[in-house]
Motif scaffolding. Structure first.
Motif, PDB file in Angstrom:
ATOM      1  N   ASN A 449      21.625  12.530 116.708  1.00  0.00           N
ATOM      2  CA  ASN A 449      22.931  12.454 116.064  1.00  0.00           C
ATOM      3  C   ASN A 449      23.735  11.231 116.487  1.00  0.00           C
ATOM      4  O   ASN A 449      24.741  10.914 115.848  1.00  0.00           O
ATOM      5  CB  ASN A 449      23.738  13.715 116.354  1.00  0.00           C
ATOM      6  N   ASP A 453      24.118  11.244 111.177  1.00  0.00           N
ATOM      7  CA  ASP A 453      24.933  12.444 111.024  1.00  0.00           C
ATOM      8  C   ASP A 453      24.223  13.398 110.070  1.00  0.00           C
ATOM      9  O   ASP A 453      24.169  13.171 108.859  1.00  0.00           O
ATOM     10  CB  ASP A 453      26.316  12.067 110.470  1.00  0.00           C
ATOM     11  N   ASP A 454      23.673  14.491 110.639  1.00  0.00           N
ATOM     12  CA  ASP A 454      22.934  15.439 109.805  1.00  0.00           C
ATOM     13  C   ASP A 454      23.841  16.140 108.802  1.00  0.00           C
ATOM     14  O   ASP A 454      23.413  16.448 107.676  1.00  0.00           O
ATOM     15  CB  ASP A 454      22.238  16.487 110.685  1.00  0.00           C
ATOM     16  N   ALA A 455      25.095  16.387 109.200  1.00  0.00           N
ATOM     17  CA  ALA A 455      26.004  17.103 108.303  1.00  0.00           C
ATOM     18  C   ALA A 455      26.341  16.269 107.077  1.00  0.00           C
ATOM     19  O   ALA A 455      26.366  16.768 105.951  1.00  0.00           O
ATOM     20  CB  ALA A 455      27.277  17.495 109.053  1.00  0.00           C
ATOM     21  N   LEU A 456      26.611  14.976 107.298  1.00  0.00           N
ATOM     22  CA  LEU A 456      26.969  14.083 106.188  1.00  0.00           C
ATOM     23  C   LEU A 456      25.765  13.349 105.618  1.00  0.00           C
ATOM     24  O   LEU A 456      25.882  12.654 104.599  1.00  0.00           O
ATOM     25  CB  LEU A 456      28.010  13.062 106.666  1.00  0.00           C
ATOM     26  N   THR A 457      24.614  13.459 106.311  1.00  0.00           N
ATOM     27  CA  THR A 457      23.372  12.765 105.918  1.00  0.00           C
ATOM     28  C   THR A 457      23.595  11.268 105.728  1.00  0.00           C
ATOM     29  O   THR A 457      23.160  10.675 104.735  1.00  0.00           O
ATOM     30  CB  THR A 457      22.774  13.373 104.630  1.00  0.00           C
ATOM     31  N   VAL A 458      24.294  10.664 106.674  1.00  0.00           N
ATOM     32  CA  VAL A 458      24.510   9.219 106.647  1.00  0.00           C
ATOM     33  C   VAL A 458      24.232   8.660 108.043  1.00  0.00           C
ATOM     34  O   VAL A 458      24.368   9.363 109.055  1.00  0.00           O
ATOM     35  CB  VAL A 458      25.955   8.861 106.225  1.00  0.00           C
ATOM     36  N   ARG A 460      24.847   6.427 111.344  1.00  0.00           N
ATOM     37  CA  ARG A 460      25.986   5.968 112.136  1.00  0.00           C
ATOM     38  C   ARG A 460      25.681   4.550 112.599  1.00  0.00           C
ATOM     39  O   ARG A 460      24.671   4.313 113.241  1.00  0.00           O
ATOM     40  CB  ARG A 460      26.203   6.860 113.358  1.00  0.00           C
TER      41      ARG A 460
END
Length: 614
Positions: A449, A453-458, A460
């Protein structure tokens, strides 16, 4: 008259003291020998003539060094130049081959020390400093060029009517102006008429010799490292690609890579290499570290195990044994609360007061400790140990609390173990294994992470051309240090830890380029400057020597050989093959040539400095 008759006549003239007749006979004898002795070039193939021109170029350095210390006369200089000119004229491009032979073996020798030596002379040092040499005002190649050009100018043979001061000054000026004019055209001789002297195999041998010469005394270690990398690649080890310099950690190969990266003709190849390297690093982390998906799977497995096994374990509780064990637990809690030592320790008071508060709440609700409430309290303590305080508590856990949390948790385990006739301990072991898998997945996800960002799939931070996160050395080292272990030991499983270490090692290996760049800024080391400086010096000579050399390079330089060097610097397996071939090709003559060059430089440096200072 034949030679024997002339010799007898010359001997008689000398005995009679007739110098005029003796001189005339000497000239006749010389002419006779010239007509009777065949040219050494007769019968030589083009390949042999190219080799002879190359060797002549190398030996010009030695003659220049002898000239510096007064071991050669003007007549010797004129004679050697005539001989070299005859050799150069004997084959197409012979002069260019001599030039390459004069310069190419020195390409791996660092030149920044020359500039530092010159800078120690007050008058020269002030001028160099004012011009920005050795600083960021001028590029590194220009900075090193002044000193290098002066040294090579001083090393040039000086005949009658020529000035070493002019040669030295011309070299210094040319060194500051011309760097990078011809790129990495170093080993020009091997590129001339490749079909006549062995084609691509000759090019590979020449590149191999250059690699072997650059590695120098580190050849055994470099070879061992390359062999290990090659074996790993053949065995299918999951590692990112690496350049030859990254594998060998050789400073000279790193300097060669930096120089090659700067050349327009190889920038696209290196860009593709870097893209593949960055993508491979992320691919290793993406495949082998934990993610939100793997963490959720681990948590579900833990919960499924607990939901299945806890009822079975509680069914084995002996009521009488549990009543006695829970009373002992409560009595022990009271002792801890009343202990003068714990009363004086805020960390102990917070832990045991929390458990006592839980017990009071249970009693006010009309109950007390049960196997289920003890199990729940144990889970609360475990979460607290991992940094999540009990509900309603906002204080940050202090490290000193860990001892008391673990002590209380052990007391709960002892109580449940007594009540289940020791069935609790095997359950805890199995449950702990699943918790550890959950912890390992979480640690891997935390490292991952940092870059994605796994939640936003973008991603960093920066990305590759393919859109993958670009893993940087600083971020990876920080993430691995923070999440790769805790106070109890490693937190990653074996495969994830190996993946993280592999990427860290790859990033650390690439630092050899940064070290080489720093070293080049301080002491030189560019692979392109020496040849460019020599061309600049030749441009000041008569008969348009600069144009002749430039045309020769344009006519004969082979892009295939340039591509061979780039491939060798990019591909450790290919470099290993060429390096072993190049070492085998270093004949005793070639080794003597390299020793001669080193000795010549030691002689030339102080002379160049003195010429510029006076």
């Amino acid at each position: 008259m034949d030679a024997n008759t002339l010799i007898r006549a010359l001997t008689a003239a000398k005995q009679d003291g007739n110098e005029e007749a003796a001189e005339e006979l000497r000239q006749m004898l010389a002419a006779t020998y010239q007509s009777e002795v065949p040219s050494p070039l007769e019968g030589m193939s083009d390949a042999e003539k190219y080799a002879a021109n190359w060797s002549a170029g190398v030996r010009q350095l030695g003659r220049g060094a002898m000239d510096l210390v007064g071991l050669r006369s003007d007549e010797d200089v004129a004679e050697s130049r005539a001989r070299d000119q005859e050799l150069a004229d004997s084959v197409r491009g012979g002069g260019a081959v001599q030039l390459a032979g004069n310069i190419a073996p020195t390409l791996a020798i660092p030149y920044g020390a020359v500039t530092r030596g010159l800078s120690s002379i007050p008058r020269v040092g002030a001028a160099i400093k004012a011009a920005g040499v050795g600083t960021r005002v001028l590029p590194t190649m220009m900075a090193e060029g002044v000193g290098t050009g002066a040294m090579l100018g001083a090393l040039r043979e000086t005949g009658e009517g020529e000035s070493r001061v002019m040669n030295t000054a011309t070299g210094a000026v040319g060194g500051a102006v011309v760097p990078a004019a011809l790129g990495a055209a170093g080993a020009l001789g091997r590129r001339l008429l490749p079909s006549a002297v062995g084609g691509e195999r000759l090019g590979e041998r020449a590149v191999g010799r250059r690699l072997a010469g650059a590695v120098g005394d580190d050849l055994p270690d470099a070879t061992r490292r390359l062999q290990q990398f090659t074996r790993g690649a053949q065995q299918g080890l999951d590692v990112p690609p690496a350049s030859t310099a990254m594998v060998t950690q050789n400073a000279e190969l790193a300097a060669m890579e930096l120089a090659d990266r700067a050349l327009p003709r190889s920038q696209r190849a290196w860009a593709a290499f870097d893209e593949a390297l960055d993508n491979a690093r992320w691919d290793i982390l993406d495949r082998r570290l934990g993610s939100a998906t793997t963490l959720e799977a681990a948590r579900e497995a833990t919960e499924e195990f607990a939901n299945r096994e806890i009822p079975r374990i509680f069914a084995r509780v002996r009521p009488a044994k549990f009543t006695q064990a829970s009373q002992d637990f409560t009595a022990g809690l009271r002792r801890e609360l009343l202990s003068p030592t714990n009363i004086a320790d805020p960390a102990a008071r917070r832990v045991f007061a929390h458990i006592a508060s839980t017990e009071s709440k249970l009693k006010r609700a009309g109950g007390g400790w049960t196997p289920a409430t003890l199990w729940k309290e144990r889970q609360t303590l475990s979460a607290w140990l991992n940094g999540t305080p009990p509900s309603g508590k906002v204080e940050v856990r202090a490290p000193k609390m860990d001892h008391f949390i673990m002590e209380a948790r052990n007391a709960i385990d002892a109580t449940l173990n007594r009540a289940t006739d020791d069935a609790w301990t095997p359950f805890l072991q199995s449950f702990g294994e699943r918790l550890s898998a959950e912890t390992r997945a979480k640690a891997g996800m935390n490292i991952r992470n940092v870059f994605f960002d796994d939640a936003l799939t973008v991603a960093r931070g920066g990305t590759t051309a393919a859109g993958n996160p670009k893993v940087t050395r600083a971020a990876m080292q920080k993430a691995y240090s923070k999440f790769g272990s805790d106070k109890f030991g490693p937190t990653l499983d074996t495969d994830a830890d190996d993946a993280a270490r592999t990427v860290v090692d790859s990033l650390n290996a690439q630092e050899v380029l940064q070290r080489a760049k720093s070293t080049m800024t301080g002491r030189g080391g560019s692979q392109t400057t020496p040849l460019a400086l020599r061309v600049a010096q030749e441009s000041t000579g008569s008969n348009g020597a600069f144009m002749e050399i430039a045309q020769s390079i344009a006519r004969y330089a082979s892009r295939r050989d340039q591509q061979l060097m780039t491939r060798a610097l990019e591909d450790p397996q290919f470099a290993l093959r060429l390096l072993q071939s190049g070492q085998a090709q270093l004949s005793p003559i070639a080794r003597r040539d390299l020793a001669l060059i080193a000795a010549s430089q030691r002689v030339a440096l102080p002379v160049a400095a003195n010429e510029l200072a006076n």
